[in-house]
Design a protein around this motif. Structure first.
Motif, PDB file in Angstrom:
ATOM      1  N   GLU A 166       0.751  -1.099   0.001  1.00  0.00           N
ATOM      2  CA  GLU A 166      -0.207   0.127   0.231  1.00  0.00           C
ATOM      3  C   GLU A 166       1.089   1.277   0.053  1.00  0.00           C
ATOM      4  O   GLU A 166       0.328   2.499  -0.081  1.00  0.00           O
ATOM      5  CB  GLU A 166      -0.600   0.171   0.973  1.00  0.00           C
ATOM      6  N   ASP A 167       2.032   1.375  -0.174  1.00  0.00           N
ATOM      7  CA  ASP A 167       3.028   2.004   0.379  1.00  0.00           C
ATOM      8  C   ASP A 167       2.563   3.159  -1.189  1.00  0.00           C
ATOM      9  O   ASP A 167       3.082   4.650  -1.461  1.00  0.00           O
ATOM     10  CB  ASP A 167       4.785   2.514   0.550  1.00  0.00           C
ATOM     11  N   ASN A 169      -0.106   3.933  -2.370  1.00  0.00           N
ATOM     12  CA  ASN A 169      -1.200   4.879  -3.071  1.00  0.00           C
ATOM     13  C   ASN A 169      -1.697   5.596  -2.423  1.00  0.00           C
ATOM     14  O   ASN A 169      -2.070   6.546  -3.137  1.00  0.00           O
ATOM     15  CB  ASN A 169      -2.016   3.687  -2.525  1.00  0.00           C
ATOM     16  N   SER A 194     -10.424   1.998  -1.145  1.00  0.00           N
ATOM     17  CA  SER A 194      -9.311   2.745  -1.224  1.00  0.00           C
ATOM     18  C   SER A 194      -9.250   3.635  -2.369  1.00  0.00           C
ATOM     19  O   SER A 194      -8.907   3.301  -3.671  1.00  0.00           O
ATOM     20  CB  SER A 194      -7.588   0.989  -1.860  1.00  0.00           C
ATOM     21  N   LEU A 197      -6.269   4.938  -3.802  1.00  0.00           N
ATOM     22  CA  LEU A 197      -5.619   4.238  -4.942  1.00  0.00           C
ATOM     23  C   LEU A 197      -5.936   4.339  -6.309  1.00  0.00           C
ATOM     24  O   LEU A 197      -5.282   4.803  -7.324  1.00  0.00           O
ATOM     25  CB  LEU A 197      -5.524   3.035  -4.498  1.00  0.00           C
ATOM     26  N   ARG A 267      -1.581  -8.066  -6.045  1.00  0.00           N
ATOM     27  CA  ARG A 267      -2.865  -7.657  -5.172  1.00  0.00           C
ATOM     28  C   ARG A 267      -4.108  -8.324  -4.585  1.00  0.00           C
ATOM     29  O   ARG A 267      -4.517  -8.438  -3.016  1.00  0.00           O
ATOM     30  CB  ARG A 267      -3.255  -6.373  -5.722  1.00  0.00           C
ATOM     31  N   ASN A 271      -4.085  -8.591  -0.312  1.00  0.00           N
ATOM     32  CA  ASN A 271      -4.568  -8.437   0.155  1.00  0.00           C
ATOM     33  C   ASN A 271      -5.167  -8.713   1.440  1.00  0.00           C
ATOM     34  O   ASN A 271      -6.362  -8.728   2.161  1.00  0.00           O
ATOM     35  CB  ASN A 271      -5.284  -6.914  -0.256  1.00  0.00           C
ATOM     36  N   THR A 274      -5.258  -7.489   4.783  1.00  0.00           N
ATOM     37  CA  THR A 274      -5.759  -6.630   5.339  1.00  0.00           C
ATOM     38  C   THR A 274      -7.003  -7.517   5.765  1.00  0.00           C
ATOM     39  O   THR A 274      -7.957  -7.561   6.696  1.00  0.00           O
ATOM     40  CB  THR A 274      -6.521  -5.388   4.623  1.00  0.00           C
ATOM     41  N   ARG A 350      -1.370  -4.022   8.266  1.00  0.00           N
ATOM     42  CA  ARG A 350      -2.428  -3.043   7.173  1.00  0.00           C
ATOM     43  C   ARG A 350      -1.277  -3.291   6.233  1.00  0.00           C
ATOM     44  O   ARG A 350      -0.097  -2.290   6.706  1.00  0.00           O
ATOM     45  CB  ARG A 350      -2.953  -2.145   7.625  1.00  0.00           C
TER      46      ARG A 350
END
Length: 350
Positions: A166-167, A169, A194, A197, A267, A271, A274, A350
């Motif tokens: 997620e860095d 996004n 998101s 994103l 992805r 994910n 999460t 997360r």
């Protein structure tokens, strides 16, 4: 060069004074501050109005609650600077942040300038540097770029660091050229997961160039995260499904290479971190009540197809174990691993 800063505000009376003071203390002064009060029910609106009366470069807009995306979309209507960026009310930026960024914007005029950021926890600071060549303008052809592909998902050796999914996004920590992106809108964050994103996927496809600056920092406040148990999101899986559908259609419509589809597949798997946190951090009684729902999620065709195309090769051992447990629906073991990792703020985040 004038820079516009958009700050969405909702019940942040604890942070808003420091946030606005931080911006007013910037060494670069040609700044307009657009504060969107999204129907706050605490003292946030009153505090914002006090700043507006005292400083000419602060504009406060009040509206009924529309969510984060709605607040940001409202802020975009009032932008008059050559570039704009977003700042969350509980975050802050280095004192010379805008000054240094403007020096690069004046030089190369990229459509987007990306900066590094630091995650500020209660007991530590974690710096995040992106895998992009710094201080060099990168021109984009046919809407395709490393950054766009990386937004969609990790691939190959990038999977050695699954926690970094997620860095890339966030919309904060990035300067957007107003004439290119002013008309762009955020999707409803109550419908999609998101929204940052989705905004960035669209933006980096439209952009003709971008640049990465790794000498100044946006400080992402992780100290005020609420209880994971109390923040359980029952519709999380549905929101992710809608997100993946949107991205899949985007890849098809823009005729992007097969690598983008493979990155999206990765992805979908990553994910699950999460998804698992959302389910496993429930109390034991609630977890037992929710167990069948969790199993059904893991048993969904979405994950069956994704796992059939997923390679474990580059994953660290801890993640190989974690995702194998997901693939085989071992939910009680997953709960033990997730809760242990979260209690230590370990590798599964997360």
């Amino acid at each position: 060069m004038k820079i516009s800063i958009i700050i969405p505000v909702y019940n942040v009376e604890k942070y808003i004074t420091n946030c606005l003071s931080n911006i007013l203390n910037q060494t670069y002064k040609k700044i307009e501050i657009i504060v969107v009060d999204d129907g706050s029910t605490d003292e946030s609106a009153i505090l914002c109005d006090k700043f507006e009366k005292e400083y000419q470069n602060i504009k406060v807009v009040h509206q009924e609650n529309k969510g984060l995306s709605g607040a940001r979309n409202t802020g975009l209507k009032y932008v008059t600077g050559e570039y704009f960026f977003f700042l969350d009310a509980d975050d802050w930026i280095d004192k010379d942040y805008v000054k240094q960024c403007v020096s690069f914007l004046n030089k190369d005029k990229p459509d987007i300038l990306v900066t590094s950021f630091k995650k500020e926890y209660k007991d530590k600071t974690v710096g995040v540097n992106l895998n992009v060549k710094p201080k060099k303008k990168i021109n984009i052809k046919n809407g395709r770029s490393f950054f766009l592909r990386r937004l969609i998902g990790e691939y190959g050796k990038e999977l050695k660091h699954p926690g970094k999914i997620e860095d890339y996004n966030p919309v904060w920590g990035k300067f957007y050229k107003t004439k290119v992106f002013r008309q762009q809108k955020f999707p409803d964050n109550r419908k999609y997961r998101s929204e940052d994103l989705l905004f960035n996927i669209d933006a980096f496809y439209k952009a003709k160039s971008y640049e990465y600056l790794n000498t100044v920092y946006y400080h992402y406040n992780k100290q005020n995260e609420g209880s994971i148990v109390s923040s359980h999101a029952p519709v999380l899986f549905k929101q992710f499904n809608k997100l993946y559908g949107w991205i899949d259609r985007f890849i098809t419509e823009k005729d992007l290479p097969e690598l983008y589809k493979k990155s999206l597949n990765n992805r979908i798997i990553l994910n699950l971190i999460t998804i698992s946190i959302n389910e496993c951090m429930l109390t034991l009684d609630k977890f037992k009540d929710n167990k069948e729902k969790f199993i059904n999620i893991l048993n969904d065709d979405l994950y069956k197809k994704a796992f059939s195309k997923f390679s474990y090769t580059e994953l660290p051992l801890s993640y190989k174990i974690f995702f194998k447990l997901c693939e085989y629906k071992r939910v009680y073991l997953l709960r033990i691993i997730v809760r242990t990792a979260m209690s230590r703020r370990g590798k599964i985040k997360r």
